[in-house]
Design an enzyme around this catalytic site. Structure first.
Site, PDB file in Angstrom:
ATOM      1  N   HIS A 212     -13.724   1.798  10.173  1.00 26.54           N
ATOM      2  CA  HIS A 212     -13.029   2.339   9.012  1.00 26.54           C
ATOM      3  C   HIS A 212     -11.513   2.257   9.115  1.00 26.54           C
ATOM      4  O   HIS A 212     -10.817   2.019   8.140  1.00 26.54           O
ATOM      5  CB  HIS A 212     -13.447   3.794   8.841  1.00 26.54           C
TER       6      HIS A 212
ATOM      7  N   ARG B  81     -15.030  12.639  13.489  1.00 25.75           N
ATOM      8  CA  ARG B  81     -15.704  11.396  13.137  1.00 25.75           C
ATOM      9  C   ARG B  81     -16.344  10.685  14.327  1.00 25.75           C
ATOM     10  O   ARG B  81     -17.460  10.195  14.228  1.00 25.75           O
ATOM     11  CB  ARG B  81     -14.684  10.454  12.498  1.00 25.75           C
TER      12      ARG B  81
ATOM     13  N   GLY C 296       0.844  -1.191   0.000  1.00 25.14           N
ATOM     14  CA  GLY C 296       0.000   0.000   0.000  1.00 25.14           C
ATOM     15  C   GLY C 296       0.879   1.241   0.000  1.00 25.14           C
ATOM     16  O   GLY C 296       2.052   1.185  -0.371  1.00 25.14           O
TER      17      GLY C 296
END
Lengths: 256, 641
Positions: free
Chosen positions: B404, B333, B42
């Protein structure tokens, strides 16, 4: 919904494959296509049968890992990735045929899983700007008109799924390769290696046994990210110019 | 063992510069004699592998996907922060540092966070030079937006596909090194163990996912850039393949696990529709810039989005605007998520399941016109329509929080080294820079900071002390023993032949975690969860059904090995959440809240990183504490009212 599935089963890349028919009895229209296969696989495992192998990862339409040739079309009837295809697109009682991508350059590894490393090798041949980490100018020192940046972004959106190859009668990779060639041909950062890049990437594409462009546009019609045929035209132009003029660069070294 | 952060002394703004000067260097001619393993491709892994290859090290990179370009960084939508202050709106390295520390609820290490803010500006330059097509203004300069509650516009973006473009940039740099022969890439290869020789990480054991072959690879150092562990919840916004196995195997070999209970629940995801659900899709947080979040004032069970327009303005409760007038819909969030949960708990949730709230663009479309909204969010609206069948230009979206991101991860020092010498953790896989809560658009920043600009310096400090060319053979007994254990584990899984599928058991684990260790946690609930996880672990090892063999492409076996590790991690998360009887950031303990229900930190008791040490099968893990010392910032209670 009840769906009949005709699925390509193949043990590995040396064995022969065949279609096998399964009944999916409890399909909800809110399921994604891959969730429908998950449910099928769980039922198969409970029955002691080998589940269907298929590639998938992000399941939000961006990683490019999922494939599947559904009813004769890559990623199925809509211009999306298979993970974004939902069962509400199909009718109750329908028969759905699922195959792997069919292309010489994408050998089947098992069932619906194919080997797409040819794409990586094409990118390795020249899909980059040759700079090292560090020592680069300030981001705003390279102004790029919005229109150019937008067009480069349109090309850069390619997810490398291979639907273009699967859609093409010749299994050509022109759309995939041209998307990367275009991105760098448009941007100022790509200019230094513009000519070698297109030559090297096209050479690798040919070495991987992808076919020639059919000019039918099936690739664009099936591309889940809407990569435009214009990119192929641009790559042809880039390649033509490079083939006539790149010797000027190469005469004094290979420029790499 | 005392945990040493190794953060340099001296003034905050000079620490990294000073450290870069003090770290030992490896002679350019010697670099080619060192081998480095990078697991994961990644943002952190690809940027590290490429940068180390450029420096001259020999790199072996591994990913379980069919191509390094598939790593889940690709799915990040919104953007990447950088303290460029291109907008002349008062941003600075210090402000980005401060916002990150505050956003993390004062549970991150000051020195790391300041370094992150410092190198953020280099990341943008690097990515631009690679040809990443960031959004531009008409004059050709880079465009910015404000993101996730930030008071300045410091977020760089490439439509709603910033992660994709940044990853493809790192992938292109990686490809260049593969072509140059400096990186050898192993795709469809999963790391199943780390191998220690004389107490140092000297290699890994992998499984070729196509042939099933178990292999060993040796190196001078091992870098884990293997992402987060959100899939412990089964349903999350992570890719299906995202897993904790590499990190967990490292943990069992001696790497401490930091703050496992810190998970981020993202407020704007597409709600669950049924038991078939396999993953949750995030709708970028940037939507909250223009969308207004609401539920009906009076419960309307089963209210559908297409009937929302029938609810009069006065009958709507824009609960975030009401409770947090200064931040409104842009609260962090965790606050947005918890409040959506409360509305649904009160019975005022919408949709068929009642576990959703509206995110409404009607006012924004009226104010700016459909074209403007389409230009900003077109691809997100299309994605929403594709998944739900509803058109968000005509009716509100329905959203609900979902797991998430995981702020916890392998404990690392300032050099990104774990408690195992020579074993590093980068990106989401480490616990480092986000404290108890990560700000929007900061994950991409951290992944690339670690890979491009931190590890290339800090790894030299370690390698310089090793003899160049001191290669070791994978025939050493340490490698053979690790291979044997991996093979035994696989045989065991294949021999159980029980009644339950791997997915079934994973789903059961997810239910336990979401119910008791999700958005809101209590002492009693966590104790219950611990018992349930222990039972599930027994059930898994006695009743899982993994078909097929080991010497073939076997996706059920891959999943089974990952789920086995998730179950063990789940128990540690619960232990950590139990221990931390305060609320901070994404970790909310109901017992620790202010009279009006907001999170209450306990700085006198919990101003530390909880780093857990594995001590043996079914043995309690041992807690080590790294005290967090705030030299520059004075912690305050977050308030978004």
């Amino acid at each position: 919904m009840k769906i009949t599935l005709k699925v390509w089963r193949q043990k590995n890349n040396t064995s022969k494959g065949a279609f096998k028919v399964y009944q999916a009895e409890h399909v909800s229209e809110d399921m994604s296509f891959l969730e429908m296969l998950d449910v099928l696989n769980n039922e198969l495992v409970v029955k002691g049968e080998d589940p269907v192998a298929f590639d998938h990862d992000c399941r939000e339409g961006i990683c490019g890992m999922c494939s599947l040739y559904i009813n004769g079309r890559p990623h199925g009837p809509q211009q999306t990735t298979t993970c974004q295809l939902h069962m509400r697109t199909f009718k109750d009682g329908e028969t759905i045929t699922i195959e792997p991508w069919r292309a010489k350059a994408f050998p089947v590894l098992k069932d619906l899983v194919v080997d797409r490393t040819a794409f990586d090798r094409i990118q390795q041949a020249g899909g980059y700007v040759s700079i090292n980490t560090g020592g680069v100018p300030d981001g705003n020192a390279i102004p790029i008109p919005k229109k150019i940046a937008d067009e480069a972004m349109d090309a850069a959106q390619c997810i490398g799924c291979g639907a273009c190859v699967a859609a093409c009668k010749n299994a050509s990779a022109m759309l995939f390769v041209s998307a990367k060639v275009s991105q760098f041909a448009l941007l100022p950062q790509g200019q230094a290696e513009r000519k070698e890049r297109v030559e090297k990437m096209v050479a690798q594409m040919d070495a991987e046994d992808f076919g020639a462009c059919t000019n039918t546009g099936a690739c664009e019609a099936e591309c889940p990210k809407g990569i435009s045929l214009t990119n192929i035209a641009r790559m042809n132009r880039e390649y033509f110019v490079a083939s006539l003029t790149s010797y000027e660069v190469q005469a004094k070294g290979d420029g790499a | 063992m005392k945990l040493e952060s190794k953060a340099p002394q001296g003034p905050l703004a000079e620490k990294w510069t000073k450290h870069k000067f003090n770290v030992k260097l490896v002679n350019p001619a010697n670099k080619r004699k060192y081998e480095v393993i990078v697991v994961g491709t990644g943002l952190a892994g690809a940027s590290a592998a490429a940068s180390l290859g450029e420096l001259g090290y020999n790199v072996k990179a591994f990913c379980f996907q069919d191509s390094p370009r598939r790593a889940h960084s690709i799915a990040a939508q919104g953007g990447i922060n950088a303290a460029k202050n291109y907008q002349n709106d008062g941003d600075s390295v210090y402000r980005l540092f401060y916002d990150t520390i505050k956003g993390g609820d004062y549970r991150a290490r000051e020195a790391n966070v300041h370094r992150l803010a410092e190198v953020s500006v280099n990341i943008i330059d690097q990515c631009v030079a690679q040809g990443v097509p960031f959004a531009r203004e008409y004059g050709g300069t880079l465009a910015n937006r404000s993101f996730g509650g930030a008071q300045v516009s410091r977020t760089f973006y490439a439509r709603g596909q910033t992660g994709q473009q940044l990853l493809l940039g790192a992938y292109s740099a990686l490809n260049r090194q593969i072509a140059n022969g400096k990186v050898k890439m192993y795709t469809r290869t999963e790391m199943l163990d780390v191998v220690l020789v004389d107490g140092k990480a000297r290699g890994i054991v992998t499984r070729n996912l196509v042939t099933g072959k178990i292999e060993s690879h040796s190196a001078h150092a091992v870098l884990l850039a293997t992402g987060g562990y959100g899939n412990v919840f089964f349903l999350s916004t992570n890719a299906k393949g995202s897993n904790v196995t590499a990190a967990w195997r490292a943990h069992k070999k001696g790497a401490f696990f930091g703050n496992p209970c810190y998970t981020q629940i993202h407020p704007t995801c597409i709600p669950v529709t049924g038991d078939h659900q396999s993953k949750l899709t995030l709708m970028s947080e940037s939507l909250r810039n223009d969308g207004r979040v609401w539920v009906p004032k009076v419960a309307k069970p089963g209210l559908r989005a297409k009937d929302a327009a029938g609810i009069a303005e006065d009958d709507r409760d824009y609960f975030l605007e009401r409770k947090y007038p200064s931040f409104g819909n842009l609260v962090p969030r965790d606050v947005a998520s918890r409040n959506a949960k409360y509305m649904c708990d009160e019975g005022r949730g919408v949709g068929q399941t009642g576990r959703a709230v509206f995110l409404d663009f009607a006012d924004a479309i009226k104010r700016d016109g459909r074209n403007v909204i389409e230009a900003k969010y077109g691809n997100l609206f299309d994605m929403y329509k594709q998944i739900t069948g509803d058109n968000p230009y005509e009716m509100p979206m329905m959203i609900y929080p979902a797991v998430h991101y995981t702020m916890g991860g392998l404990w690392v020092d300032y050099n990104l080294m774990t408690t195992v010498p020579g074993l590093y953790a980068l990106g989401e896989a480490n616990f480092s820079d986000h404290g108890a809560n990560r700000l929007g658009a900061s994950a991409l920043m951290q992944g690339l900071a670690d890979g491009y600009f931190v590890i290339p310096y800090t790894i030299g400090n370690y390698l310089a002390d090793m003899k160049a060319g001191e290669k070791i053979s994978t025939d050493l007994p340490e490698f053979k023993e690790a291979e044997k254990q991996v093979n035994e584990r696989i045989s065991k899984l294949l021999s159980i032949k029980g009644k339950k599928t791997v997915d079934h058991l994973h789903r059961d684990l997810g239910h336990i975690m979401w119910e008791y260790c999700g958005m809101s946690r209590t002492d009693a609930g966590l104790r219950k969860a611990k018992g349930k996880i222990q039972e599930l672990k027994k059930e898994f090892w006695n009743n899982v059904n993994v078909l097929g063999g080991s010497g073939e492409l076997n996706q059920e076996l891959e999943k089974a090995m990952r789920v086995a590790d998730f179950i063990e991690l789940g128990e540690l998360m619960v232990d950590d959440a139990l221990n931390r009887s305060e609320s901070c950031g994404g970790h909310f303990r109901e017992e620790s809240s202010t009279p009006d229900g907001e999170a209450q930190r306990k700085d006198d008791e919990f101003m530390y990183v909880a780093a857990w040490q594995y001590t043996g099968e079914d043995q309690p893990e041992v807690l080590h504490k790294e005290e967090l010392i705030y030299e520059t910032v004075k912690p305050t209670q977050r308030s978004y009212k």
